[in-house]
Write an enzyme that holds these catalytic residues in place. Structure first.
Site, PDB file in Angstrom:
ATOM      1  N   GLY A  12      42.560  11.680  57.772  1.00 32.34           N
ATOM      2  CA  GLY A  12      41.609  12.499  58.146  1.00 32.34           C
ATOM      3  C   GLY A  12      42.294  13.997  57.867  1.00 32.34           C
ATOM      4  CB  CYS A  13      45.296  15.852  57.430  1.00 32.45           C
ATOM      5  SG  CYS A  13      45.368  15.688  59.274  1.00 32.45           S
ATOM      6  CB  ALA A  14      42.677  18.196  53.061  1.00 30.31           C
TER       7      ALA A  14
END
Length: 143
Positions: free
Chosen positions: A48-50
C-alpha cells in the site's frame, strides 16, 4: 539515533516553514541505523506504499512487561523519515500501549496530511495499520 517522539513533536511545533519540516523529516530518516539486509525481506514489505517500505516488528520479553521492537527502512528519503516517526512512536512501547496507539493521529497532529501527497498519506496509513495489526496480534499471543 532517532530522538524521542516528544522531542520530534516539539521540533515540528517550532518549525513553521514546510520546506524546513521536510528537511527535518529527511534528517530523521538519516538518523536511522543502516538496515540489516535481512530487513528487506518480502515478509517485511508494507503493501500500500508507493515507495518501498520495510517494517520488522518483534517483541522484547526481557522486561517484566513485553515491549514492541520496531525497525524499518524505505528507498525514499521523506518516506524513510516517516518510518523514523513510526519507530520513535512505537519502538520500546509496552505491547498494550502500542496496540492502543493511533499512529495516524500523530501524522494528523503534525499536519503532514495537508502537505504530503495522497499516495504518501496512504502509505502512512498502511504503515500505521501494519504496526497496529501486528501489535494486537502480539498482545493476543501474550495473553
Amino acid at each position: 539515533m532517532v530522538p524521542p517522539i516528544d522531542t520530534i513533536v516539539e521540533n515540528f511545533a517550532f518549525i513553521d516553514d514546510w520546506e524546513e519540516r521536510y528537511r527535518y523529516l529527511i534528517e530523521l530518516g538519516r538518523a536511522l541505523p543502516p538496515p540489516d539486509p535481512a530487513l528487506h525481506a518480502e515478509a517485511n514489505k508494507v503493501q500500500g506504499c508507493a515507495s518501498q517500505v520495510w517494517i520488522d516488528l518483534d517483541v522484547d520479553r526481557s522486561d517484566s512487561e513485553p515491549r514492541l521492537r520496531m525497525r524499518g527502512d524505505s528507498d525514499a528519503h521523506i518516506v524513510r523519515g516517516l518510518v523514523a516517526l513510526m519507530i520513535a512512536l512505537f519502538d520500546g512501547k509496552p505491547l498494550r500501549e502500542a496496540a492502543e496507539t493511533d499512529a495516524f493521529a500523530l501524522y494528523t497532529k503534525l499536519g503532514l496530511g495537508e502537505h504530503l501527497t495522497p499516495q504518501r498519506s496512504n502509505g502512512v496509513r498502511a504503515m500505521a495499520d501494519r504496526v497496529h495489526r501486528d501489535s494486537v496480534r502480539f498482545l493476543g499471543a501474550e495473553g
